[in-house]
Write an enzyme that holds these catalytic residues in place. Structure first.
Site, PDB file in Angstrom:
ATOM      1  N   MET A 144       7.791  -4.792  -0.799  1.00 33.02           N
ATOM      2  CA  MET A 144       8.922  -4.045  -1.077  1.00 33.02           C
ATOM      3  C   MET A 144       9.732  -4.451  -2.353  1.00 33.02           C
ATOM      4  O   MET A 144       9.677  -5.619  -2.945  1.00 33.02           O
ATOM      5  CB  MET A 144       9.943  -4.664   0.107  1.00 33.02           C
ATOM      6  CG  MET A 144      11.124  -4.074   0.264  1.00 33.02           C
ATOM      7  SD  MET A 144      11.073  -2.139   0.401  1.00 33.02           S
ATOM      8  CE  MET A 144      12.414  -1.572  -0.870  1.00 33.02           C
ATOM      9  N   GLU A 145       9.872  -3.246  -3.142  1.00 31.26           N
ATOM     10  CA  GLU A 145      10.356  -3.301  -4.183  1.00 31.26           C
ATOM     11  C   GLU A 145      11.711  -3.683  -4.808  1.00 31.26           C
ATOM     12  O   GLU A 145      12.555  -3.290  -5.502  1.00 31.26           O
ATOM     13  CB  GLU A 145      10.101  -2.053  -5.071  1.00 31.26           C
ATOM     14  CG  GLU A 145      10.929  -1.021  -4.477  1.00 31.26           C
ATOM     15  CD  GLU A 145      10.352   0.030  -3.386  1.00 31.26           C
ATOM     16  OE1 GLU A 145       9.551  -0.752  -2.527  1.00 31.26           O
ATOM     17  OE2 GLU A 145      10.696   1.152  -3.295  1.00 31.26           O
ATOM     18  N   HIS A 171       7.817   0.497  -9.140  1.00 27.51           N
ATOM     19  CA  HIS A 171       9.023   0.928  -8.697  1.00 27.51           C
ATOM     20  C   HIS A 171      10.150   0.593  -9.516  1.00 27.51           C
ATOM     21  O   HIS A 171      11.174   1.335  -9.262  1.00 27.51           O
ATOM     22  CB  HIS A 171       9.127   0.423  -7.124  1.00 27.51           C
ATOM     23  CG  HIS A 171       8.418   1.196  -6.207  1.00 27.51           C
ATOM     24  ND1 HIS A 171       8.634   2.649  -5.860  1.00 27.51           N
ATOM     25  CD2 HIS A 171       7.579   0.885  -5.179  1.00 27.51           C
ATOM     26  CE1 HIS A 171       7.878   2.992  -4.914  1.00 27.51           C
ATOM     27  NE2 HIS A 171       7.162   1.846  -4.292  1.00 27.51           N
ATOM     28  N   TYR A 203       2.504   9.156  -0.876  1.00 27.99           N
ATOM     29  CA  TYR A 203       1.703   8.240  -1.913  1.00 27.99           C
ATOM     30  C   TYR A 203       0.721   8.811  -2.458  1.00 27.99           C
ATOM     31  O   TYR A 203       0.500   9.092  -3.864  1.00 27.99           O
ATOM     32  CB  TYR A 203       1.332   7.085  -1.268  1.00 27.99           C
ATOM     33  CG  TYR A 203       2.329   6.257  -0.539  1.00 27.99           C
ATOM     34  CD1 TYR A 203       3.083   6.416   0.602  1.00 27.99           C
ATOM     35  CD2 TYR A 203       2.775   4.952  -1.207  1.00 27.99           C
ATOM     36  CE1 TYR A 203       4.063   5.364   0.988  1.00 27.99           C
ATOM     37  CE2 TYR A 203       3.542   4.049  -0.679  1.00 27.99           C
ATOM     38  CZ  TYR A 203       4.445   4.266   0.354  1.00 27.99           C
ATOM     39  OH  TYR A 203       5.085   3.554   1.017  1.00 27.99           O
ATOM     40  N   GLU A 242       7.238   7.432  -4.325  1.00 28.08           N
ATOM     41  CA  GLU A 242       5.807   6.526  -3.957  1.00 28.08           C
ATOM     42  C   GLU A 242       4.780   7.421  -4.798  1.00 28.08           C
ATOM     43  O   GLU A 242       3.748   6.790  -5.285  1.00 28.08           O
ATOM     44  CB  GLU A 242       5.881   6.742  -2.639  1.00 28.08           C
ATOM     45  CG  GLU A 242       6.502   5.976  -1.645  1.00 28.08           C
ATOM     46  CD  GLU A 242       6.721   4.465  -2.147  1.00 28.08           C
ATOM     47  OE1 GLU A 242       5.460   3.970  -2.780  1.00 28.08           O
ATOM     48  OE2 GLU A 242       7.739   3.780  -1.718  1.00 28.08           O
ATOM     49  N   GLY A 298       3.401  -4.551   2.915  1.00 32.98           N
ATOM     50  CA  GLY A 298       2.582  -5.281   1.955  1.00 32.98           C
ATOM     51  C   GLY A 298       3.516  -5.669   0.897  1.00 32.98           C
ATOM     52  O   GLY A 298       3.456  -6.894   0.410  1.00 32.98           O
ATOM     53  N   GLN A 314      14.844  -1.001   3.534  1.00 29.49           N
ATOM     54  CA  GLN A 314      14.234   0.368   3.437  1.00 29.49           C
ATOM     55  C   GLN A 314      13.700   0.914   4.724  1.00 29.49           C
ATOM     56  O   GLN A 314      13.095  -0.005   5.291  1.00 29.49           O
ATOM     57  CB  GLN A 314      13.225   0.573   2.318  1.00 29.49           C
ATOM     58  CG  GLN A 314      13.022   1.934   2.147  1.00 29.49           C
ATOM     59  CD  GLN A 314      11.779   2.031   1.023  1.00 29.49           C
ATOM     60  OE1 GLN A 314      11.123   1.247   0.511  1.00 29.49           O
ATOM     61  NE2 GLN A 314      11.814   3.166   0.370  1.00 29.49           N
ATOM     62  N   ASP A 330      11.471   6.529   9.012  1.00 29.28           N
ATOM     63  CA  ASP A 330      10.464   5.369   9.070  1.00 29.28           C
ATOM     64  C   ASP A 330       9.200   6.288   9.636  1.00 29.28           C
ATOM     65  O   ASP A 330       8.125   5.944   9.455  1.00 29.28           O
ATOM     66  CB  ASP A 330      10.901   4.430   9.824  1.00 29.28           C
ATOM     67  CG  ASP A 330       9.932   3.005   9.511  1.00 29.28           C
ATOM     68  OD1 ASP A 330       9.859   3.009   8.190  1.00 29.28           O
ATOM     69  OD2 ASP A 330       9.713   2.448  10.309  1.00 29.28           O
ATOM     70  N   HIS A 362       1.832  -1.839  -7.928  1.00 29.91           N
ATOM     71  CA  HIS A 362       2.486  -0.783  -7.331  1.00 29.91           C
ATOM     72  C   HIS A 362       4.179  -1.289  -7.070  1.00 29.91           C
ATOM     73  O   HIS A 362       5.106  -0.452  -7.766  1.00 29.91           O
ATOM     74  CB  HIS A 362       2.215  -0.617  -5.939  1.00 29.91           C
ATOM     75  CG  HIS A 362       2.718   0.335  -5.011  1.00 29.91           C
ATOM     76  ND1 HIS A 362       2.423   1.413  -5.087  1.00 29.91           N
ATOM     77  CD2 HIS A 362       3.940   0.265  -4.347  1.00 29.91           C
ATOM     78  CE1 HIS A 362       3.174   2.394  -4.139  1.00 29.91           C
ATOM     79  NE2 HIS A 362       4.067   1.447  -3.692  1.00 29.91           N
ATOM     80  N   GLU A 363       4.539  -2.361  -6.663  1.00 33.13           N
ATOM     81  CA  GLU A 363       6.120  -2.881  -6.440  1.00 33.13           C
ATOM     82  C   GLU A 363       6.568  -2.664  -7.899  1.00 33.13           C
ATOM     83  O   GLU A 363       7.793  -2.467  -8.116  1.00 33.13           O
ATOM     84  CB  GLU A 363       5.987  -4.118  -5.630  1.00 33.13           C
ATOM     85  CG  GLU A 363       5.475  -4.113  -4.313  1.00 33.13           C
ATOM     86  CD  GLU A 363       5.775  -2.800  -3.553  1.00 33.13           C
ATOM     87  OE1 GLU A 363       6.780  -2.134  -3.642  1.00 33.13           O
ATOM     88  OE2 GLU A 363       4.866  -2.556  -2.728  1.00 33.13           O
ATOM     89  N   GLN A 423      14.857  -6.432   5.461  1.00 29.99           N
ATOM     90  CA  GLN A 423      13.846  -5.161   5.130  1.00 29.99           C
ATOM     91  C   GLN A 423      14.857  -3.939   5.277  1.00 29.99           C
ATOM     92  O   GLN A 423      15.059  -3.567   6.540  1.00 29.99           O
ATOM     93  CB  GLN A 423      12.584  -5.076   5.963  1.00 29.99           C
ATOM     94  CG  GLN A 423      11.782  -3.712   5.782  1.00 29.99           C
ATOM     95  CD  GLN A 423      11.478  -3.463   4.278  1.00 29.99           C
ATOM     96  OE1 GLN A 423      11.123  -4.387   3.357  1.00 29.99           O
ATOM     97  NE2 GLN A 423      11.889  -2.305   3.663  1.00 29.99           N
TER      98      GLN A 423
HETATM   99  N1  BES Z   1       8.775   0.994  -0.727  1.00 26.45           N
HETATM  100  C1  BES Z   1       7.410   0.697   0.126  1.00 26.45           C
HETATM  101  C2  BES Z   1       7.650   0.036   1.427  1.00 26.45           C
HETATM  102  C3  BES Z   1       8.486   1.108   2.204  1.00 26.45           C
HETATM  103  C4  BES Z   1       8.525   2.444   2.392  1.00 26.45           C
HETATM  104  C5  BES Z   1       9.468   0.499   3.227  1.00 26.45           C
HETATM  105  C6  BES Z   1       9.272   3.048   3.093  1.00 26.45           C
HETATM  106  C7  BES Z   1       9.927   1.227   4.060  1.00 26.45           C
HETATM  107  C8  BES Z   1      10.049   2.518   3.981  1.00 26.45           C
HETATM  108  C9  BES Z   1       6.670  -0.200  -0.800  1.00 26.45           C
HETATM  109  O1  BES Z   1       6.790  -0.050  -2.038  1.00 26.45           O
HETATM  110  C10 BES Z   1       5.333   0.048  -0.624  1.00 26.45           C
HETATM  111  O2  BES Z   1       4.886   1.461  -0.683  1.00 26.45           O
HETATM  112  N2  BES Z   1       4.554  -0.701   0.149  1.00 26.45           N
HETATM  113  C11 BES Z   1       3.064  -0.761   0.629  1.00 26.45           C
HETATM  114  C12 BES Z   1       2.182  -1.016  -0.530  1.00 26.45           C
HETATM  115  C13 BES Z   1       1.586  -0.101  -1.678  1.00 26.45           C
HETATM  116  C14 BES Z   1       0.633  -0.748  -2.421  1.00 26.45           C
HETATM  117  C15 BES Z   1       1.257   1.163  -0.890  1.00 26.45           C
HETATM  118  C16 BES Z   1       2.719  -1.219   1.609  1.00 26.45           C
HETATM  119  O3  BES Z   1       3.670  -2.235   2.119  1.00 26.45           O
HETATM  120  O4  BES Z   1       1.758  -1.149   2.508  1.00 26.45           O
HETATM  121 ZN    ZN Z   2       5.810   2.172  -2.896  1.00 24.41          ZN
END
Ligand code: BES
Ligand code: ZN
Length: 603
Positions: A266-267, A295, A379, A314, A264, A137, A371, A291-292, A135
């Protein structure tokens, strides 16, 4: 908008305006016994006209064995230097270049604590083999690859990965669909991507096609359910293309990970990673896939220049996701998603405080772990900003603006100031008075929700809210009109539960609706915190099972917070459960939870 004109990235040591990477040849061997990746990364460089004679890479917890100027087999050793180690940013790897150096090879291995990596024992999977996934990001790519770990720097790559012969390797690249007898896999990513989209997974994985260009990878025991859950994937890709232009990455596949996956989804380009907790059996949680997928445009094609610009990734993606869902399942469905998101936004605002700078769309994360500052604001406030714009100019105008925005900036990065200039030039300036009605500066550089935001309403939730009221006024749970409810309606119903609900009331609901035994993770994640707050004992086993199996941070944080706040010995129980469950969590989750609960002595 390109590395030389954009803002500098406070989370990277690299100086891409001087020397930037453009192509990677990666060779790694995956060793489960020692839990290390070892091999080399060869970088092709782009040197701007400056006199800079040094390449700066990011590295964290890496063991750098050797640096060569040139290719792996023909380079000459270089005197590299590693700068001071920062817990979050890692170290600068400084490599002196000769006048004609265009290629640099770093021979290295990952350290034992490499935060991007999670090495799973067979018992932590659905099968009998070990598993590894990355992972990257936001800034964890540097823990498994010496790289310019800034979203404003893009490169193409090819990789040769060697794994135990019975396991399949997958990357954010062209992927195999079958096991290779040798355990060697070759990958190519011909579209330039930033380092945070570098990804690798290794496990007992099988592939099933969903359409000519889409499919799903999962462990054998998980694959049939996944194929059914994601049956509409091709329709989603087609809807996305109709909205905002061609899908630029060739294939779109999903990889279902073991339940410890901390997000949830990761794109990762061409291969979205998803949690198995969206396998509800009724396709009710697939908006996460939309969502993914979204991206692939917002984020992967047009990329936030720094993590301060995260809302450009986001916010657009949430807006796009809901447009895809509306196309497939209709407006009332999308309105439920909007309403759930809006409720989360209000929650987050209450949490951060109405004046907090962390509620601005444009963030200032310098000096912090990105993070920690990346919240729902990017979002949901980002989406709300676009929804406000939609309501002011109409969908047709907004859609052609967004489509053109993606086309014009494809494979480039975008910072907030440049976006605002582009928005003004291409849209706001064409409509007299629009700037004044939108007030973009207030949305982007100010706190909270500006008062020009349109109301959010869902007819299906209005019916749920009425049922909640009736139940609170004495109608038995079994007589509520819940027959057609989706998991979203159930989540809304659970959010509506009054703070003072008693164990008897929870018992009545549980008997009527079976919340404790729900196979739907969103329902459980809404239900379990209420059972903790109320001291509803029949849910304890389900809570234990959830915490020790699922590693999705979004679910874990509220559960541990509810435990910490619960009167019956809550904090002690929280720490005890955490000590037991922690070995199953990815570093992304433990770094948040350690801060919340303290790091257990064991586990
Ligand atoms: N890119 C994000 C996950 C992310 C963000 C990882 C920041 C590390 C740092 C991914 O697209 C995401 O937003 N996932 C969400 C689900 C979404 C439906 C809101 C999640 O994992 O909850
Ligand atoms: Zn996202």
């Amino acid at each position: 908008m390109n590395p030389s004109s954009g803002p500098t990235d406070p989370h990277s040591h690299a100086r891409p305006a001087e020397v930037s990477v453009r192509h990677l040849q990666l060779q790694l061997t995956v060793d489960f016994a020692t839990q290390t990746l070892a091999g080399h990364a060869t970088w092709q460089l782009h040197r701007s006209a400056t006199t800079a004679s040094e390449l700066l890479l990011d590295a964290r917890d890496l063991l750098i064995e050797e640096v060569l100027l040139g290719e792996a087999d023909a380079g000459t050793p270089a005197e590299f230097e590693l700068g001071p180690a920062d817990l979050v940013l890692g170290q600068a790897l400084r490599i002196p270049l000769e006048a004609d150096t265009t290629t640099v090879t770093v021979r290295y291995r990952t350290g034992p604590g490499a935060a991007a990596l999670q090495w799973l024992q067979p018992a932590q999977t659905a099968g009998t083999s070990p598993f590894l996934f990355t992972q990257s990001q936001a800034i964890l790519a540097r823990t498994w690859l010496p790289c310019q770990d800034s979203p404003g720097v893009r490169f193409t790559y090819e990789a040769r990965i060697t794994v135990p012969a019975e396991l399949l390797a997958l990357m954010s690249a062209s992927n195999p669909q079958q096991l290779s007898a040798s355990g060697q896999y070759e990958f190519r990513m011909e579209q330039p991507i930033p380092a945070y989209l570098m990804a690798l997974a290794v496990g007992d994985l099988q592939f099933a096609p969903l359409s000519a260009r889409t499919g799903v990878y999962a462990e054998p025991a998980t694959l049939p359910g996944a194929v059914d859950e994601f049956a509409d994937l091709e329709q989603m890709v087609a809807a996305a293309e109709q909205l905002y232009g061609p899908y630029r990455w060739e294939r779109y596949d999903l990889l279902v990970l073991p339940p410890s996956f901390p997000f949830g989804g990761m794109e990762n380009p061409r291969l979205t990673f998803v949690t198995p907790t969206i396998l509800a059996g009724d396709r009710s949680l697939t908006s996460l896939v939309a969502h993914e997928l979204a991206h692939s445009w917002s984020g992967n094609l047009v990329t936030n220049a720094t993590w301060n610009d995260f809302w450009l990734n986001e916010g657009f993606t949430v807006y796009f996701e809901r447009r895809i869902m509306e196309r497939l399942y209709g407006r009332p469905y999308a309105e439920m998603l909007q309403a759930l998101g809006h409720a989360e936004l209000l929650h987050t605002l209450a949490d951060l405080g109405p004046e907090s700078p962390d509620t601005h769309l444009h963030l200032n994360l310098a000096g912090r772990d990105p993070d920690e500052g990346l919240t729902d604001i990017a979002y949901e406030k980002g989406d709300y900003f676009l929804l406000t714009l939609e309501q002011l100019v109409g969908r047709a105008a907004l859609d052609s603006f967004i489509k053109e925005y993606f086309a014009r900036h494809a494979f480039q990065s975008m910072d907030t100031a440049s976006f605002l200039r582009y928005l003004r030039r291409e849209l706001l300036d064409q409509h007299p008075g629009l700037e004044a009605r939108l007030r973009p500066e207030q949305w982007i550089y100010g706190p909270g929700i500006p008062d020009n935001a349109p109301p959010v309403a869902s007819a299906r939730f209005a019916a749920v809210d009425a049922a909640s009221q009736n139940w609170q006024n004495g109608t038995p749970a079994s007589r509520l009109p819940t027959a057609d409810w989706s998991s979203h309606e159930w989540v809304r119903f659970l959010h509506n539960l009054p703070a003072g609900a008693t164990t008897a009331q929870l018992g009545e609901l549980d008997a009527a609706f079976g919340f404790t035994n729900s196979g739907n993770s969103e329902i459980l994640a809404a239900w379990l915190p209420r059972t903790i707050a109320t001291g509803y004992a029949p849910a304890e086993a389900a809570l234990h099972r959830f915490l020790t199996r699922v590693g999705r941070r979004k679910f874990l944080t509220p559960l541990y917070k509810a435990l910490l706040a619960s009167p019956n010995n809550g904090p002690a129980r929280a720490r005890q459960l955490y000590a037991e469950a922690r070995p199953n969590y990815h570093a992304v989750a433990t770094s948040t939870l350690d801060a919340l609960l303290g790091r257990p002595a064991v586990g």
